[in-house]
Write an enzyme that holds these catalytic residues in place. Structure first.
Site, mmCIF file in Angstrom:
data_model
loop_
_atom_site.group_PDB
_atom_site.id
_atom_site.type_symbol
_atom_site.label_atom_id
_atom_site.label_comp_id
_atom_site.label_asym_id
_atom_site.label_seq_id
_atom_site.Cartn_x
_atom_site.Cartn_y
_atom_site.Cartn_z
ATOM 1 N N LYS A 68 22.554 20.524 5.672
ATOM 2 C CA LYS A 68 21.771 21.690 6.119
ATOM 3 C C LYS A 68 21.483 22.600 4.928
ATOM 4 O O LYS A 68 22.348 22.779 4.058
ATOM 5 C CB LYS A 68 22.566 22.427 7.206
ATOM 6 C CG LYS A 68 21.835 23.567 7.891
ATOM 7 C CD LYS A 68 22.682 24.147 9.020
ATOM 8 C CE LYS A 68 22.007 25.314 9.723
ATOM 9 N NZ LYS A 68 22.836 25.889 10.804
ATOM 10 N N SER A 143 20.596 26.441 15.203
ATOM 11 C CA SER A 143 19.784 26.480 14.003
ATOM 12 C C SER A 143 19.820 25.182 13.196
ATOM 13 O O SER A 143 18.956 24.998 12.345
ATOM 14 C CB SER A 143 20.222 27.647 13.124
ATOM 15 O OG SER A 143 21.547 27.436 12.674
ATOM 16 N N SER A 167 25.087 26.446 16.814
ATOM 17 C CA SER A 167 24.060 25.798 15.992
ATOM 18 C C SER A 167 24.275 24.336 15.648
ATOM 19 O O SER A 167 23.357 23.697 15.153
ATOM 20 C CB SER A 167 23.869 26.572 14.693
ATOM 21 O OG SER A 167 23.021 27.649 14.928
HETATM 22 N N1 GLN Z 1 21.539 30.569 18.116
HETATM 23 C C1 GLN Z 1 22.618 31.432 17.748
HETATM 24 C C2 GLN Z 1 22.071 32.580 16.958
HETATM 25 O O1 GLN Z 1 20.906 32.713 16.927
HETATM 26 C C3 GLN Z 1 23.631 30.684 16.972
HETATM 27 C C4 GLN Z 1 23.195 30.378 15.602
HETATM 28 C C5 GLN Z 1 24.230 29.654 14.823
HETATM 29 O O2 GLN Z 1 25.193 29.108 15.371
HETATM 30 N N2 GLN Z 1 24.069 29.682 13.518
HETATM 31 O O3 GLN Z 1 22.764 33.334 16.387
#
Ligand code: GLN
Length: 475
Positions: A68, A143, A167
């Site tokens: 990532k 994400s 994410s």
């Molecule tokens: N979707 C969640 C957020 O927007 C989690 C994101 C993540 O785990 N990095 O914060």
């Protein structure tokens, strides 16, 4: 003979021992052919990939792995899919990357993501949205959407993601692959670009549970460079895999089967519970009474940490710089132009909840409720060994469907956030298809550092359902 790219990581280990150049070429060609459609990778470098392969006889010798874009790779531009980090080239490897390289893995691609990991759809990337391999009009989740889409589309045997509020697990569920958020402290955060430091964990996204176990044997372990890294003896995760569920107590939390949960998802998860019962587990209902507050608490505490972590991007120390007539204007121009809308929203919210006069009402209160949620898990784990529920309330949604409504987007993490607040490990495993075509994931949560139990249960279900044999149709 089927193409190498479609192999699991475990199968690829064997193939790479016999034909490492062929394995690498197969994945590289697959990625080159599909990336224009899926946009899973922000960078990939075939030449670097070739020059890195070499060491033989290691766990990942000759195996291409995607990382990532928020995990630092020595000498590779690492940007968190943000304009503000354009040109940022870390002079060191993240601990997780170092471990993959030491195991002989070939770091060949950086996966697309929501900017700074803020999002649930991979649409906030400065590199454009990632598409779901099962339906190109839909999001892959976020994400770590690029990581999950790449693994689902056979563009990598495994990928690293990061999980602050879901994410790894939510995109794994949307893309029909396996994703593990390890216990907070199990995998070193050294070299992970920080979002919410008390939540962030690196973890693998793979095609099978067995592959996740294999990756965890490489990734887990103490690292003195991360002050929150746990000192513990790392178990053999692959050794824990077995089909027998006798002696395991699995709890279904009533707060996870609520209005708004897609009926097909509910059915798949309940069917999976039935499979566990047949395999010898005892199924019970449990309660996590404070978890309905999870999303609210997370969007106070995580944005507070994010606003503080993102303070360092000033146009002086990292990445992009937009000039100004004096220092203040340089800061202003860099941050105005460098951050996207969602990043700005979080910086503003986070700064607000931490500001004098509001700190007690929001941040401190949020931390107190976080403790209550953690206590809920501790109590539940006195009664059961695992908690089972859906990973997401709905299957993958359409690109653009939630971009105008941040709250709707935030609610797609309603079932994943509690594990981050509590710090417990959580695994998403494919358990069906909605409408016969969109993957559904279920989530298993366990006691801290009991990944072995999660993986054992994930593996048992995977062996029963064999869903990893179904692939998206991509040409
Ligand atoms: N979707 C969640 C957020 O927007 C989690 C994101 C993540 O785990 N990095 O914060």
């Amino acid at each position: 003979m089927s193409e190498y790219f479609s192999l699991t990581l475990k199968e690829a280990q064997k193939a790479a021992r016999e034909d490492s150049a062929g394995v690498l070429a197969s994945v590289r060609n697959r990625a080159a052919a599909l990336n224009p459609k899926i946009n899973a990778f922000v960078r990939f470098d075939a030449a670097k990939a070739v020059s890195q392969s070499g060491a033989q006889g290691l766990l990942l010798s000759g195996i291409p792995i995607a990382i990532k874009d928020n995990i630092c790779i020595d000498g590779w531009e690492t940007t968190c899919a943000s304009k503000i980090l354009k040109g940022h080239i870390p002079p060191y490897d993240a601990a997780a990357v170092e471990k993959i390289k030491q195991a002989g893995g070939v770091i060949f691609a950086q996966a697309n993501m929501d900017e700074f990991a803020f999002g649930s759809s991979s649409e906030t990337s400065a590199h454009g949205p990632v598409r779901n391999p099962w339906d190109l009009e839909r999001v892959p989740g976020g994400s770590s959407g690029g990581s999950a889409a790449a693994v689902a589309a056979d563009m990598a045997f495994a990928a690293l993601g990061s999980d602050t509020g879901g994410s790894i697990r939510q995109p794994a569920a949307f893309c029909g692959v396996v994703g593990l958020k390890p216990t907070y402290g199990l995998v070193s955060r050294y070299g992970l670009i920080a979002f919410g430091s008390s939540f962030d964990q690196i973890g693998p996204i793979t095609k099978t549970v067995e592959d996740t176990a294999l990756m965890m044997n490489i990734l887990a372990g103490h690292d003195a460079r991360d002050s929150t890294s746990a000192k513990m003896t790392v178990p053999d995760y692959t050794g824990a895999l077995q089909k027998d569920m006798r002696g395991l107590k699995i709890g279904l939390p009533k707060e996870f089967f609520i209005e708004g949960l897609d009926p097909e998802i509910e059915k798949s998860v309940r069917d999976a519970a039935e499979i566990y019962r047949k395999l010898g587990a005892e199924i019970r209902t449990v309660s996590l009474p404070h978890t309905p507050h999870s999303v609210a608490v997370y969007y106070i505490v995580a944005v507070a940490e994010a606003s503080s972590n993102l303070g360092r991007y000033d146009g002086v120390r990292y990445g992009a710089r937009m000039p100004g007539k004096d220092l203040k204007e340089l800061y202003f121009n860099t941050r105005s132009e460098g951050f996207g809308a969602e990043a700005k929203r979080r910086i503003l919210l986070g700064t607000f909840v931490l500001s004098a006069g509001y700190y007690d009402a929001y941040y401190r209160q949020g931390q107190k409720v976080r403790t209550l949620i953690r206590d809920d898990f501790q109590k539940a784990f006195k009664e059961v060994d695992l908690i089972l529920g859906p990973t997401t309330p709905t299957p993958a949604f359409k690109i653009g469907e939630k971009t105008a409504d941040p709250i709707a987007m935030y609610l797609s993490d309603i079932f994943t956030i509690p594990a981050n607040l509590a710090g417990v490990p959580a695994l998403s495993v494919p358990c069906g298809f909605a409408g016969g075509k969109l993957p559904i994931g279920l989530q298993l949560m366990g006691r801290p550092f009991e990944e072995t139990t999660l993986l054992r249960a994930g593996y048992a279900l995977e062996q029963e359902l064999q869903l990893f044999k179904q692939k998206p149709i991509l040409s």
